[in-house]
Design an enzyme around this catalytic site. Structure first.
Site, PDB file in Angstrom:
ATOM      1  N   CYS A 116       0.818  -1.218   0.000  1.00 57.30           N
ATOM      2  CA  CYS A 116       0.000   0.000   0.000  1.00 57.30           C
ATOM      3  C   CYS A 116       0.853   1.271   0.000  1.00 57.30           C
ATOM      4  O   CYS A 116       0.354   2.357  -0.277  1.00 57.30           O
ATOM      5  CB  CYS A 116      -0.945   0.014   1.194  1.00 57.30           C
ATOM      6  SG  CYS A 116      -2.039  -1.410   1.214  1.00 57.30           S
ATOM      7  N   HIS A 256      -3.844   7.108   2.786  1.00 61.76           N
ATOM      8  CA  HIS A 256      -4.157   5.799   2.217  1.00 61.76           C
ATOM      9  C   HIS A 256      -5.586   5.435   2.636  1.00 61.76           C
ATOM     10  O   HIS A 256      -5.948   5.533   3.809  1.00 61.76           O
ATOM     11  CB  HIS A 256      -3.143   4.785   2.748  1.00 61.76           C
ATOM     12  CG  HIS A 256      -3.464   3.372   2.406  1.00 61.76           C
ATOM     13  ND1 HIS A 256      -3.912   2.996   1.155  1.00 61.76           N
ATOM     14  CD2 HIS A 256      -3.412   2.230   3.147  1.00 61.76           C
ATOM     15  CE1 HIS A 256      -4.118   1.688   1.146  1.00 61.76           C
ATOM     16  NE2 HIS A 256      -3.828   1.204   2.343  1.00 61.76           N
ATOM     17  N   ASN A 286     -10.260  -0.361  -0.554  1.00 67.66           N
ATOM     18  CA  ASN A 286      -8.813  -0.199  -0.450  1.00 67.66           C
ATOM     19  C   ASN A 286      -8.174  -0.766  -1.711  1.00 67.66           C
ATOM     20  O   ASN A 286      -8.146  -1.981  -1.902  1.00 67.66           O
ATOM     21  CB  ASN A 286      -8.331  -0.931   0.815  1.00 67.66           C
ATOM     22  CG  ASN A 286      -6.824  -0.892   0.984  1.00 67.66           C
ATOM     23  OD1 ASN A 286      -6.094  -0.420   0.114  1.00 67.66           O
ATOM     24  ND2 ASN A 286      -6.354  -1.402   2.118  1.00 67.66           N
TER      25      ASN A 286
HETATM   26  O1  UT7 Z   1      -4.012  -1.546   3.753  1.00 64.85           O
HETATM   27  C1  UT7 Z   1      -3.677  -2.519   4.713  1.00 64.85           C
HETATM   28  C2  UT7 Z   1      -4.616  -3.710   4.602  1.00 64.85           C
HETATM   29  N1  UT7 Z   1      -5.798  -3.503   5.384  1.00 64.85           N
HETATM   30  C3  UT7 Z   1      -5.951  -4.032   6.605  1.00 64.85           C
HETATM   31  O2  UT7 Z   1      -5.054  -4.706   7.086  1.00 64.85           O
HETATM   32  C4  UT7 Z   1      -7.263  -3.818   7.333  1.00 64.85           C
HETATM   33  C5  UT7 Z   1      -7.095  -3.150   8.675  1.00 64.85           C
HETATM   34  N2  UT7 Z   1      -8.115  -3.557   9.585  1.00 64.85           N
HETATM   35  C6  UT7 Z   1      -9.432  -3.224   9.453  1.00 64.85           C
HETATM   36  O3  UT7 Z   1      -9.777  -2.451   8.601  1.00 64.85           O
HETATM   37  C7  UT7 Z   1     -10.417  -3.775  10.450  1.00 64.85           C
HETATM   38  O4  UT7 Z   1      -9.716  -4.404  11.507  1.00 64.85           O
HETATM   39  C8  UT7 Z   1     -11.437  -4.793   9.808  1.00 64.85           C
HETATM   40  C9  UT7 Z   1     -12.402  -4.050   8.931  1.00 64.85           C
HETATM   41  C10 UT7 Z   1     -10.660  -5.830   8.998  1.00 64.85           C
HETATM   42  C11 UT7 Z   1     -12.236  -5.507  10.912  1.00 64.85           C
HETATM   43  O5  UT7 Z   1     -12.886  -4.547  11.719  1.00 64.85           O
HETATM   44  P1  UT7 Z   1     -12.819  -4.687  13.313  1.00 64.85           P
HETATM   45  O6  UT7 Z   1     -13.677  -3.669  13.867  1.00 64.85           O
HETATM   46  O7  UT7 Z   1     -11.366  -4.662  13.680  1.00 64.85           O
HETATM   47  O8  UT7 Z   1     -13.479  -6.107  13.529  1.00 64.85           O
HETATM   48  P2  UT7 Z   1     -12.858  -7.396  14.216  1.00 64.85           P
HETATM   49  O9  UT7 Z   1     -11.766  -7.972  13.363  1.00 64.85           O
HETATM   50  O10 UT7 Z   1     -12.537  -7.054  15.630  1.00 64.85           O
HETATM   51  O11 UT7 Z   1     -14.091  -8.391  14.155  1.00 64.85           O
HETATM   52  C12 UT7 Z   1     -15.277  -8.150  14.903  1.00 64.85           C
HETATM   53  C13 UT7 Z   1     -16.261  -9.244  14.560  1.00 64.85           C
HETATM   54  C14 UT7 Z   1     -15.644 -10.650  14.594  1.00 64.85           C
HETATM   55  O12 UT7 Z   1     -16.620 -11.506  15.123  1.00 64.85           O
HETATM   56  P3  UT7 Z   1     -16.501 -11.986  16.691  1.00 64.85           P
HETATM   57  O13 UT7 Z   1     -15.180 -12.678  16.779  1.00 64.85           O
HETATM   58  O14 UT7 Z   1     -16.567 -10.719  17.480  1.00 64.85           O
HETATM   59  O15 UT7 Z   1     -17.691 -12.861  16.819  1.00 64.85           O
HETATM   60  C15 UT7 Z   1     -15.441 -10.984  13.155  1.00 64.85           C
HETATM   61  O16 UT7 Z   1     -15.507 -12.383  12.893  1.00 64.85           O
HETATM   62  O17 UT7 Z   1     -16.738  -9.054  13.204  1.00 64.85           O
HETATM   63  C16 UT7 Z   1     -16.609 -10.290  12.503  1.00 64.85           C
HETATM   64  N3  UT7 Z   1     -16.399  -9.976  11.080  1.00 64.85           N
HETATM   65  C17 UT7 Z   1     -17.412  -9.744  10.232  1.00 64.85           C
HETATM   66  N4  UT7 Z   1     -18.748  -9.720  10.408  1.00 64.85           N
HETATM   67  C18 UT7 Z   1     -19.510  -9.427   9.336  1.00 64.85           C
HETATM   68  C19 UT7 Z   1     -15.214  -9.872  10.412  1.00 64.85           C
HETATM   69  N5  UT7 Z   1     -15.476  -9.561   9.115  1.00 64.85           N
HETATM   70  C20 UT7 Z   1     -16.816  -9.472   8.985  1.00 64.85           C
HETATM   71  C21 UT7 Z   1     -17.670  -9.195   7.912  1.00 64.85           C
HETATM   72  N6  UT7 Z   1     -18.996  -9.166   8.125  1.00 64.85           N
HETATM   73  N7  UT7 Z   1     -17.197  -8.898   6.662  1.00 64.85           N
END
Ligand code: UT7
Length: 329
Positions: A116, A256, A286
């Protein structure tokens, strides 16, 4: 020591594939919803390349548009540098395909791999060539076809990314009198290489039936860890780029486009409002190396690059890598 040539951005261009993938389309593929994706990322839709379309196709159009906006011809280009993690082929560089297809007959060409941070790395390298007097016209590109490497059954990664290309033309500032690059910074911390990672396809794990079956050729990420790193790094980079200037001097911040919540939290940490921040993640997701040049081109065409004002751009990504630049428009 010879004096440094001042470097400017003479033109920009971008190209987005036509195929739109909405959050509702993903809700048909994985257990997710439009509401979750919008709330957690700010993304409403993204673009995917179509069958037969690839990174070079987007880059060629973005490059031609950038040249047109700079009032230059392809034969004026001395060097083509593309930041991408999704070139058409592992061999040769996509920059060579672009060089040939736009007719940049005099140009050298190479790709660089900084995920990125790819565009800001290309900009930094291109800027050094012009500043050293070794090139007078450098075409820098950030572009991806990430959709080709997404596991469409992994809801934690597939909803985040999109495809697209953006380009800029670097010239001696005296020849364009616009977009002077005042400062650039690059950094890396390879100890975090597994946070955003594609295990298969390289020399360590060439493709086998087993590696394909395991899904080793898809992009995997540890989103939560990246989130924490991203907020700190993005805000630190903005503060570093703005050092010596006040909020009033800044015209636009082009970060970004990783996640609207990461951008909002980073700005909160800097202590600045969001009104000068360019956000288009809602439309494109992204696009990795593509986000900054695409946003830059949209901002220019929307008349949001005020003459004399400062533009700050910051990025971070797999590697881990990061970069920043300060430009006076
Ligand atoms: O450019 C660099 C590349 N980009 C990245 O590395 C992304 C950076 N990270 C992020 O943008 C965020 O961390 C995410 C959007 C990936 C995730 O958001 P979050 O608020 O950090 O969610 P989380 O990973 O803490 O997950 C919360 C819950 C989980 O369920 P449990 O374990 O609480 O039951 C996930 O399994 O949301 C669940 N989850 C989803 N639910 C519905 C993860 N993805 C999804 C989804 N739809 N697409």
């Amino acid at each position: 020591m010879t004096s440094r040539v001042r470097v400017g951005i003479a033109g920009t261009g971008s190209c987005m594939p036509e195929r739109v993938m909405t959050n509702h389309d993903f809700a048909k593929l994985v257990d997710t919803s439009d509401e979750w994706i919008v709330q957690r990322t700010g993304i409403k839709e993204r673009r995917f390349v179509s069958e037969g379309e690839c990174t070079s196709d987007l880059c060629v159009v973005a490059a031609q548009r950038a040249l047109e906006s700079a009032g230059l011809k392809a034969t004026d280009v001395d060097l083509v540098i593309t930041g991408t993690l999704t070139p058409d082929y592992l061999l040769p560089a996509v920059s060579c395909l672009i060089q040939d297809r736009i007719g940049a007959k005099r140009a050298g060409a190479f790709d660089l791999s900084a995920a990125c941070t790819g565009f800001l790395t290309a900009l930094s390298v291109g800027e050094s060539f012009v500043a050293a007097g070794r090139a007078k016209c450098v075409l820098v590109i950030g572009a991806e076809s990430l959709s080709r490497f997404l596991d469409l059954q992994d809801r934690s990664s597939c909803i985040l990314f999109g495809d697209g290309a953006g380009a800029a033309i670097l010239r001696p500032w005296d020849d364009c009198r616009t977009g002077e690059v005042l400062k650039t910074t690059l950094g890396a911390d390879g100890s975090g290489f597994e946070l955003i990672h594609m295990k298969g396809g390289g020399a360590k794990q060439p493709p086998t039936q087993e590696s394909v079956a395991r899904g080793d050729h898809f992009i995997r990420l540890k989103g939560r860890e990246v989130f924490r790193f991203a907020v700190t790094k993005m805000s630190d980079l903005i503060v570093e780029m703005a050092e010596g200037y006040s909020y009033e001097d800044i015209g636009l911040i082009v970060p970004h486009q990783v996640n609207a919540r990461i951008i909002e939290s980073a700005m909160e940490r800097v202590g600045w409002p969001l009104d000068k921040v360019f956000i288009n993640i809602d439309k494109y997701g992204n696009t990795s190396a593509g986000t900054i040049p695409i946003a830059l081109d949209e901002a220019r065409r929307a008349g949001r690059l005020e003459s004399g004002k400062l533009l700050i751009s910051v990025a971070f990504g797999a590697g881990l890598t990061w970069g920043g630049t300060l430009i006076r428009w």
